[in-house]
Scaffold this active site. Sequence first.
Site: not given
Length: 184
Positions: A106-108, A110
């Site tokens: 997912c957003h990991a 970043w």
Amino acid sequence: MRIAFLTAPQGVEQVELTDPWQAVVDAGHEPVLVSTKPGRIQAFDHLDMADAFPVQEVVGETSADSFGGLVLPGGVANPDFLRMDRKAVSFVRDFFEQGLPVAAICHAPWTLVEANVVEGRTLTSWPSLQTDIRNAGGTWVDEQVQICDEGPNTLVTSRKPDDLKAFCEALLDVFARAPKEAAR
């Protein structure tokens, strides 16, 4: 194999922590919750508070040397907090430098961008990260799961909670293929 699950003190998407955690347990590995502060982390179900979980080890007091792999759950706030923590970013980078497998959902990614480890890599994520990944020199693809071996380690990435089944299967397969010295 001891597998680190790195989260910030708050903001992790609970299902992206608990589903891979259970998959790791079911496969006979030892998951370890690592965070930037001792105590408990606060998980979320999207924007709603969910359960709290006890931190087992703290970044700066542990190292990649004591693990065979790393899982980075998502949530919008979680990786944003992690990428602002110098020790957390260094902890993540160490897994790449040591050739240990990493899985991020997912957003990991970043945090991976901040650790400067996506250049030349192909990965997927929540769609809003694609520009960040490309700007960091990575190739973004819209796939349920992406396994990239074109670097110092194997990187498994997925887009969102709907991809968790494929993500868990891929990370278990990749971690099972890790060198014996990675079993730590």
